[in-house]
Design a protein around this motif. Structure first.
Motif, PDB file in Angstrom:
ATOM      1  N   UNK A 155       0.809  -1.222   0.000  1.00 15.26           N
ATOM      2  CA  UNK A 155       0.000   0.000   0.000  1.00 15.26           C
ATOM      3  C   UNK A 155       0.841   1.270   0.000  1.00 15.26           C
ATOM      4  N   UNK A 156       2.082   1.177   0.481  1.00 17.26           N
ATOM      5  CA  UNK A 156       2.916   2.380   0.600  1.00 17.26           C
ATOM      6  C   UNK A 156       4.122   2.363  -0.331  1.00 17.26           C
ATOM      7  N   UNK A 157       4.139   1.460  -1.288  1.00 25.26           N
ATOM      8  CA  UNK A 157       5.197   1.435  -2.278  1.00 25.26           C
ATOM      9  C   UNK A 157       6.564   1.092  -1.718  1.00 25.26           C
ATOM     10  N   UNK A 158       6.600   0.231  -0.685  1.00 24.52           N
ATOM     11  CA  UNK A 158       7.862  -0.169  -0.060  1.00 24.52           C
ATOM     12  C   UNK A 158       8.269  -1.537  -0.592  1.00 24.52           C
ATOM     13  N   UNK A 159       9.504  -1.670  -1.023  1.00 26.89           N
ATOM     14  CA  UNK A 159      10.034  -2.967  -1.434  1.00 26.89           C
ATOM     15  C   UNK A 159      10.268  -3.796  -0.170  1.00 26.89           C
ATOM     16  N   UNK A 160       9.453  -4.825   0.041  1.00 29.33           N
ATOM     17  CA  UNK A 160       9.514  -5.568   1.301  1.00 29.33           C
ATOM     18  C   UNK A 160      10.862  -6.243   1.515  1.00 29.33           C
ATOM     19  N   UNK A 161      11.604  -6.501   0.437  1.00 28.13           N
ATOM     20  CA  UNK A 161      12.907  -7.150   0.583  1.00 28.13           C
ATOM     21  C   UNK A 161      14.021  -6.151   0.889  1.00 28.13           C
ATOM     22  N   UNK A 211      16.727  -1.971  17.309  1.00 30.22           N
ATOM     23  CA  UNK A 211      16.792  -0.525  17.098  1.00 30.22           C
ATOM     24  C   UNK A 211      15.394   0.086  17.006  1.00 30.22           C
ATOM     25  N   UNK A 212      14.456  -0.635  16.433  1.00 27.83           N
ATOM     26  CA  UNK A 212      13.109  -0.105  16.195  1.00 27.83           C
ATOM     27  C   UNK A 212      12.186  -0.630  17.290  1.00 27.83           C
ATOM     28  N   UNK A 213      11.924   0.193  18.266  1.00 30.94           N
ATOM     29  CA  UNK A 213      11.117  -0.253  19.404  1.00 30.94           C
ATOM     30  C   UNK A 213      10.657   0.938  20.219  1.00 30.94           C
ATOM     31  N   UNK A 214       9.396   0.905  20.645  1.00 31.35           N
ATOM     32  CA  UNK A 214       8.904   1.906  21.586  1.00 31.35           C
ATOM     33  C   UNK A 214       9.413   1.559  22.986  1.00 31.35           C
ATOM     34  N   UNK A 215       9.651   2.578  23.783  1.00 32.62           N
ATOM     35  CA  UNK A 215       9.981   2.360  25.188  1.00 32.62           C
ATOM     36  C   UNK A 215       8.670   2.275  25.962  1.00 32.62           C
ATOM     37  N   UNK A 216       8.389   1.102  26.477  1.00 30.85           N
ATOM     38  CA  UNK A 216       7.134   0.897  27.201  1.00 30.85           C
ATOM     39  C   UNK A 216       7.433   0.303  28.570  1.00 30.85           C
ATOM     40  N   UNK A 217       6.523   0.534  29.487  1.00 26.39           N
ATOM     41  CA  UNK A 217       6.671  -0.036  30.822  1.00 26.39           C
ATOM     42  C   UNK A 217       6.470  -1.548  30.761  1.00 26.39           C
ATOM     43  N   UNK A 218       7.173  -2.257  31.631  1.00 26.81           N
ATOM     44  CA  UNK A 218       7.022  -3.706  31.684  1.00 26.81           C
ATOM     45  C   UNK A 218       5.635  -4.034  32.241  1.00 26.81           C
ATOM     46  N   UNK A 219       4.807  -4.789  31.500  1.00 21.59           N
ATOM     47  CA  UNK A 219       3.453  -5.083  31.983  1.00 21.59           C
ATOM     48  C   UNK A 219       3.479  -6.039  33.162  1.00 21.59           C
ATOM     49  N   UNK A 235      13.513  -2.793   2.742  1.00 18.67           N
ATOM     50  CA  UNK A 235      12.957  -1.617   3.429  1.00 18.67           C
ATOM     51  C   UNK A 235      14.071  -0.804   4.082  1.00 18.67           C
ATOM     52  N   UNK A 236      13.937   0.496   4.010  1.00 14.60           N
ATOM     53  CA  UNK A 236      14.889   1.375   4.678  1.00 14.60           C
ATOM     54  C   UNK A 236      14.481   1.550   6.142  1.00 14.60           C
ATOM     55  N   UNK A 237      15.433   1.954   6.957  1.00 18.68           N
ATOM     56  CA  UNK A 237      15.162   2.120   8.379  1.00 18.68           C
ATOM     57  C   UNK A 237      14.030   3.121   8.592  1.00 18.68           C
ATOM     58  N   UNK A 238      14.040   4.225   7.850  1.00 14.23           N
ATOM     59  CA  UNK A 238      13.007   5.247   7.994  1.00 14.23           C
ATOM     60  C   UNK A 238      11.629   4.686   7.639  1.00 14.23           C
ATOM     61  N   UNK A 239      11.584   3.787   6.660  1.00 10.77           N
ATOM     62  CA  UNK A 239      10.300   3.206   6.268  1.00 10.77           C
ATOM     63  C   UNK A 239       9.766   2.261   7.352  1.00 10.77           C
ATOM     64  N   UNK A 240      10.651   1.528   7.998  1.00  9.88           N
ATOM     65  CA  UNK A 240      10.224   0.643   9.076  1.00  9.88           C
ATOM     66  C   UNK A 240       9.771   1.444  10.294  1.00  9.88           C
ATOM     67  N   UNK A 241      10.448   2.552  10.567  1.00  8.04           N
ATOM     68  CA  UNK A 241      10.025   3.426  11.663  1.00  8.04           C
ATOM     69  C   UNK A 241       8.657   4.032  11.363  1.00  8.04           C
ATOM     70  N   UNK A 242       8.443   4.388  10.081  1.00 10.30           N
ATOM     71  CA  UNK A 242       7.142   4.929   9.683  1.00 10.30           C
ATOM     72  C   UNK A 242       6.034   3.888   9.879  1.00 10.30           C
TER      73      UNK A 242
END
Length: 348
Positions: free
Chosen positions: A30-36, A130-138, A38-45
């Protein structure tokens, strides 16, 4: 899914990963990303899109409140995407540079129990996502004995009463329960006639491929003792089950008795719906895995040696036991009063 099966992952994991990978591939299309590639910015998006984009509404009523994924769910999805790309890289479909951008060095200031940092601390630096939200431990949810008894009181069928009680007593996972077969139920005082040397009533938990998708997580088979009351509840269930002719030829313990297809093994979706109905009647959350936490906590608090509790739970590592031991409000109150009493004694 060959990679997951080769690693011994459960059917539930396969199903969950399939949905997450499909979500990733759909996003790329849907967003025109080559799944094989992907750039870091695209994964963050994509990670941001996961929490910002509302989910499809489950309600047909107009003006229903939109639902969103939380950051913990987004982390889980992106973690699966990372595993998928790593596996694809090993197959030669994704460049290694794509995988290398997913991690970064991280120095562990605090190490988990059992971690070996090395003589010079050389193992403290690990590769972290590298790509991760900082969340509290449930926090982990569990049920008190009163809550379990309250929940059982709301069961109206012998099968459901036996299932809830079995989870509460044995601490087995829901997949292990749904994967039980009648040959696993050794409820006689002496099971030698069945070729079993274990004394007293017990169940055997074995890893198999089952038609209902139920799967035992533990690779090693184990047996877990049960109480006399559990045996009586099983007898009640057998009587109820015998009234449904379609169930006679099924070797699985838990089968459909009240809805089509009659006599077929119970599956995860219908089982979770059962617990949702019971929780609604009781007025508190009651998911199947909470009974596992409750059972292990009860064993440890009752003085059962940790290695024995670990064996009954089917945990390979002693550290796996840590999230399953819970502190009650009364424990905290007793601790404060104990300290206060010692201070008062010291002053006297």
């Amino acid at each position: 899914m060959d990679g997951l099966r080769g690693a011994g992952r459960s059917y539930n994991t396969e199903r969950t990963y399939a949905g997450r990978i499909a979500l990733y591939l759909s996003y790329c299309t849907q967003n025109g990303v080559d799944w094989t590639r992907p750039k870091l910015a695209q994964l963050i998006a994509m990670m941001r899109w996961l929490v910002d984009d509302p989910l499809p509404s489950r309600s047909r009523k107009p003006g229903a409140e939109p639902r969103y994924r939380d950051e913990g769910t987004a982390n889980a999805i992106m973690g699966t995407v990372g595993e998928f790309l790593t596996w694809c890289s090993l197959q030669g479909w994704v460049p290694p540079t794509v995988v290398s951008q997913l991690v970064q060095p991280k120095f562990l200031r605090y190490t988990p129990p059992g971690f070996d940092p090395g003589e010079d601390g050389q193992y403290r630096t690990v590769q972290a996502r590298r790509i991760k939200f900082r969340v509290a431990v449930p926090g982990y949810e569990w049920l008190s004995d009163d809550q379990i008894n309250h929940l059982i009181s709301f069961t109206t069928r012998a099968r459901d009463r036996f299932l809830v009680s079995l989870l509460a007593v044995t601490g087995i996972r829901i997949g292990e329960a749904l994967g039980l077969r009648r040959e696993d139920m050794h409820f006689l005082p002496d099971s030698s006639s069945l070729g079993c040397k274990v004394e007293g009533p017990h169940i055997h938990v074995r890893r198999r491929r089952n038609s209902n998708g139920a799967y035992a997580k533990s690779r090693q088979p184990r047996w877990v003792p049960v109480e006399v009351e559990t045996v009586a509840l099983y007898a009640d269930y057998r009587y109820e089950r015998d009234t449904v002719p379609e169930a006679a030829d099924c070797d699985m313990v838990f089968v459909n008795l009240f809805h089509a297809p009659l006599g077929e093994p119970m599956k995860y979706p219908s089982t979770y719906e059962l617990f949702k109905r019971l929780a609604k009647r009781a007025g508190f959350r009651a998911r199947p895995h909470m009974f596992r936490h409750s059972a292990i906590t009860r064993w440890v608090r009752s003085g059962v040696p940790r290695d024995v509790a670990q064996d009954m739970a089917g945990h390979v590592s002693p550290q796996s036991m840590d999230p399953y031991t819970h502190t009650t409000d009364q424990d905290k109150r007793d601790a404060v009063e104990l300290v206060a009493a010692k201070r008062k004694e010291a002053r006297a």
